[in-house]
Design a protein around this motif. Structure first.
Motif, PDB file in Angstrom:
ATOM      1  N   THR A 265      -3.843  11.133   9.551  1.00 23.87           N
ATOM      2  CA  THR A 265      -3.303  10.090   8.666  1.00 23.87           C
ATOM      3  C   THR A 265      -2.657   8.976   9.481  1.00 23.87           C
ATOM      4  O   THR A 265      -1.918   9.234  10.425  1.00 23.87           O
ATOM      5  CB  THR A 265      -2.272  10.688   7.708  1.00 23.87           C
ATOM      6  OG1 THR A 265      -2.891  11.716   6.928  1.00 23.87           O
ATOM      7  CG2 THR A 265      -1.722   9.621   6.770  1.00 23.87           C
ATOM      8  N   LEU A 266      -2.941   7.735   9.112  1.00 30.31           N
ATOM      9  CA  LEU A 266      -2.341   6.562   9.740  1.00 30.31           C
ATOM     10  C   LEU A 266      -1.624   5.767   8.653  1.00 30.31           C
ATOM     11  O   LEU A 266      -2.238   5.303   7.705  1.00 30.31           O
ATOM     12  CB  LEU A 266      -3.420   5.700  10.399  1.00 30.31           C
ATOM     13  CG  LEU A 266      -2.944   4.425  11.103  1.00 30.31           C
ATOM     14  CD1 LEU A 266      -2.039   4.764  12.281  1.00 30.31           C
ATOM     15  CD2 LEU A 266      -4.137   3.593  11.564  1.00 30.31           C
ATOM     16  N   SER A 267      -0.315   5.629   8.808  1.00 30.59           N
ATOM     17  CA  SER A 267       0.503   4.910   7.827  1.00 30.59           C
ATOM     18  C   SER A 267       0.765   3.490   8.330  1.00 30.59           C
ATOM     19  O   SER A 267       1.273   3.299   9.433  1.00 30.59           O
ATOM     20  CB  SER A 267       1.829   5.647   7.611  1.00 30.59           C
ATOM     21  OG  SER A 267       2.656   4.936   6.717  1.00 30.59           O
ATOM     22  N   ILE A 268       0.400   2.511   7.498  1.00 27.02           N
ATOM     23  CA  ILE A 268       0.486   1.099   7.887  1.00 27.02           C
ATOM     24  C   ILE A 268       1.254   0.331   6.810  1.00 27.02           C
ATOM     25  O   ILE A 268       1.138   0.635   5.622  1.00 27.02           O
ATOM     26  CB  ILE A 268      -0.920   0.479   8.021  1.00 27.02           C
ATOM     27  CG1 ILE A 268      -1.842   1.390   8.819  1.00 27.02           C
ATOM     28  CG2 ILE A 268      -0.869  -0.898   8.652  1.00 27.02           C
ATOM     29  CD1 ILE A 268      -3.276   1.274   8.369  1.00 27.02           C
ATOM     30  N   ASP A 269       2.013  -0.667   7.235  1.00 24.86           N
ATOM     31  CA  ASP A 269       2.694  -1.546   6.279  1.00 24.86           C
ATOM     32  C   ASP A 269       2.420  -2.985   6.688  1.00 24.86           C
ATOM     33  O   ASP A 269       2.373  -3.297   7.882  1.00 24.86           O
ATOM     34  CB  ASP A 269       4.198  -1.270   6.270  1.00 24.86           C
ATOM     35  CG  ASP A 269       4.889  -1.983   5.127  1.00 24.86           C
ATOM     36  OD1 ASP A 269       4.978  -1.394   4.036  1.00 24.86           O
ATOM     37  OD2 ASP A 269       5.341  -3.130   5.314  1.00 24.86           O
ATOM     38  N   MET A 270       2.243  -3.855   5.692  1.00 23.74           N
ATOM     39  CA  MET A 270       1.928  -5.255   5.984  1.00 23.74           C
ATOM     40  C   MET A 270       2.324  -6.133   4.809  1.00 23.74           C
ATOM     41  O   MET A 270       2.495  -5.643   3.687  1.00 23.74           O
ATOM     42  CB  MET A 270       0.436  -5.410   6.292  1.00 23.74           C
ATOM     43  CG  MET A 270      -0.486  -5.092   5.141  1.00 23.74           C
ATOM     44  SD  MET A 270      -2.227  -4.967   5.641  1.00 23.74           S
ATOM     45  CE  MET A 270      -2.216  -3.380   6.500  1.00 23.74           C
ATOM     46  N   PRO A 271       2.466  -7.448   5.035  1.00 22.35           N
ATOM     47  CA  PRO A 271       2.741  -8.354   3.920  1.00 22.35           C
ATOM     48  C   PRO A 271       1.625  -8.277   2.879  1.00 22.35           C
ATOM     49  O   PRO A 271       0.454  -8.080   3.220  1.00 22.35           O
ATOM     50  CB  PRO A 271       2.788  -9.734   4.592  1.00 22.35           C
ATOM     51  CG  PRO A 271       3.123  -9.451   6.017  1.00 22.35           C
ATOM     52  CD  PRO A 271       2.475  -8.142   6.337  1.00 22.35           C
ATOM     53  N   SER A 272       1.988  -8.450   1.626  1.00 23.88           N
ATOM     54  CA  SER A 272       1.016  -8.276   0.551  1.00 23.88           C
ATOM     55  C   SER A 272      -0.155  -9.239   0.675  1.00 23.88           C
ATOM     56  O   SER A 272      -1.304  -8.879   0.414  1.00 23.88           O
ATOM     57  CB  SER A 272       1.697  -8.434  -0.808  1.00 23.88           C
ATOM     58  OG  SER A 272       2.306  -9.717  -0.918  1.00 23.88           O
ATOM     59  N   GLY A 273       0.107 -10.484   1.096  1.00 33.09           N
ATOM     60  CA  GLY A 273      -0.969 -11.455   1.218  1.00 33.09           C
ATOM     61  C   GLY A 273      -1.964 -11.076   2.296  1.00 33.09           C
ATOM     62  O   GLY A 273      -3.182 -11.142   2.099  1.00 33.09           O
ATOM     63  N   ILE A 274      -1.470 -10.683   3.473  1.00 33.15           N
ATOM     64  CA  ILE A 274      -2.344 -10.260   4.574  1.00 33.15           C
ATOM     65  C   ILE A 274      -3.193  -9.073   4.135  1.00 33.15           C
ATOM     66  O   ILE A 274      -4.404  -9.009   4.379  1.00 33.15           O
ATOM     67  CB  ILE A 274      -1.502  -9.880   5.804  1.00 33.15           C
ATOM     68  CG1 ILE A 274      -0.934 -11.130   6.466  1.00 33.15           C
ATOM     69  CG2 ILE A 274      -2.332  -9.077   6.809  1.00 33.15           C
ATOM     70  CD1 ILE A 274      -1.879 -11.863   7.355  1.00 33.15           C
ATOM     71  N   GLY A 275      -2.545  -8.092   3.490  1.00 29.94           N
ATOM     72  CA  GLY A 275      -3.276  -6.902   3.077  1.00 29.94           C
ATOM     73  C   GLY A 275      -4.312  -7.186   2.022  1.00 29.94           C
ATOM     74  O   GLY A 275      -5.476  -6.766   2.132  1.00 29.94           O
ATOM     75  N   ARG A 276      -3.921  -7.935   1.005  1.00 24.24           N
ATOM     76  CA  ARG A 276      -4.794  -8.155  -0.151  1.00 24.24           C
ATOM     77  C   ARG A 276      -5.944  -9.096   0.177  1.00 24.24           C
ATOM     78  O   ARG A 276      -7.060  -8.913  -0.314  1.00 24.24           O
ATOM     79  CB  ARG A 276      -3.954  -8.723  -1.298  1.00 24.24           C
ATOM     80  CG  ARG A 276      -4.698  -9.010  -2.574  1.00 24.24           C
ATOM     81  CD  ARG A 276      -3.728  -9.311  -3.707  1.00 24.24           C
ATOM     82  NE  ARG A 276      -2.760 -10.324  -3.357  1.00 24.24           N
ATOM     83  CZ  ARG A 276      -2.980 -11.647  -3.430  1.00 24.24           C
ATOM     84  NH1 ARG A 276      -4.153 -12.093  -3.854  1.00 24.24           N
ATOM     85  NH2 ARG A 276      -2.038 -12.508  -3.102  1.00 24.24           N
TER      86      ARG A 276
END
Length: 310
Positions: free
Chosen positions: A93-104
């Motif tokens: 499992t790899l857990s990632i977090d990012m700004p919503s705009g970058i991700g979406r």
């Protein structure tokens, strides 16, 4: 007692601040987690965790043991990768977090290329405009825009993003199209408020070698990027945002550039991860994939190394 498994459980409790959260994260029964920690403390002959009604914190001995566990577990993962096919086929499992705009808008639409190359990596993706605590929240890697970086984390530059000043056609029809900074005195802006620090952001313009900050009248203040764009499209004033985030609105004509002759400072995009994840093959292949993604045309991003060569 499986000591390595007990170490993994112990580190997750420290990082997440509770037995129940650690059990849920590791998909283990909560009773099993409690038993493992009791056995580990009995084996070591020290108390590792201080339990309160609200949170679980490491004792001084527990804090020292945690640091050693993190290093040992990281070394174990890297050693196993060297002597197995995990180096070519990382798994887990790899857990990632990012700004919503970058991700979406950028990362998630391109993810099929990553998962096709690494089908044994399971991704857990959080979309947030707030900074996360990587250790406490159990996140392996985050993407962040701007320069406010945590020096305790490893930083991998990904891109330098161009920014634009934007407004809706209805707003400009009502208020007029500004042609200079002086014209902005008769305009208003949508104010962005950081959900983490409470800092309020005005408009910024690069005038020669000088950075000019302009604060205008406002009717609406927001604390998320999606709300920022929605308020601008609704006619509440000017905003400034990375080009990638405005590509769809620009194409549809719901937003248009304003004052294009006055550049907005660029914004850095960086991947951050804890030092103990530096040797993780899962993190390494994902960040390498991000670097390649940021170099592709059509994303609205610009590679930092390419920018520096211009």
């Amino acid at each position: 007692m499986d000591r390595f498994n007990a170490m993994r459980v112990f580190t997750r409790i420290v990082e997440l601040g509770g037995f129940a959260k650690a059990a849920d994260s590791l998909q283990l029964p909560r009773a099993s987690v409690t038993i493992m920690i009791k056995q580990l403390e009995a084996h070591l002959g020290v108390q590792l965790l201080q339990r309160t009604t609200r949170q679980v914190n490491p004792t001084p001995d527990g804090a020292a043991y945690y640091q050693r566990c993190v290093q040992l577990l990281t070394d174990l993962e890297e050693t196993e990768a060297v002597f197995s096919n995990r180096r070519q086929n990382p798994r887990g499992t790899l857990s990632i977090d990012m700004p919503s705009g970058i991700g979406r808008l950028i990362v998630i639409p391109a993810l099929p290329t990553f998962t096709a190359c690494y089908p044994q990596i399971e991704l857990e993706i959080g979309l947030n405009d707030r900074p996360v605590d990587l250790i406490r929240e159990g996140v392996d890697c985050v993407l962040r825009g701007g320069l406010a970086l945590d020096e305790s984390l490893v930083a991998r530059p990904l891109a330098v993003m161009d920014q634009l000043t934007l407004a809706s056609p209805d707003y400009l029809a009502r208020m007029g199209v500004p042609a200079s900074l002086d014209d902005l005195a008769h305009h208003q802006m949508v104010e962005y408020v950081s959900s983490a620090s409470g800092k309020r952001f005005g408009l910024e313009f690069q005038v020669g070698s000088e950075l000019r900050v302009v604060n205008l009248a406002k009717v609406v203040a927001v604390n998320s990027s999606d709300a920022y764009f929605a308020a601008c499209e609704a006619g509440y004033g000017l905003i400034q945002a990375p080009h990638y985030h405005a590509m769809q609105q620009l194409a549809k004509g719901t937003l248009v550039p304003v004052l294009p002759q006055l550049p907005v400072p660029t914004m850095a995009l960086t991947a951050l991860y804890p030092p103990h994840r530096q040797l993780s093959q899962r993190v390494r292949v994902f960040v390498d994939w991000l670097v390649d993604l940021c170099s592709q045309p059509g994303t609205g991003l610009q590679r930092q190394d390419q920018t520096s060569q211009q």
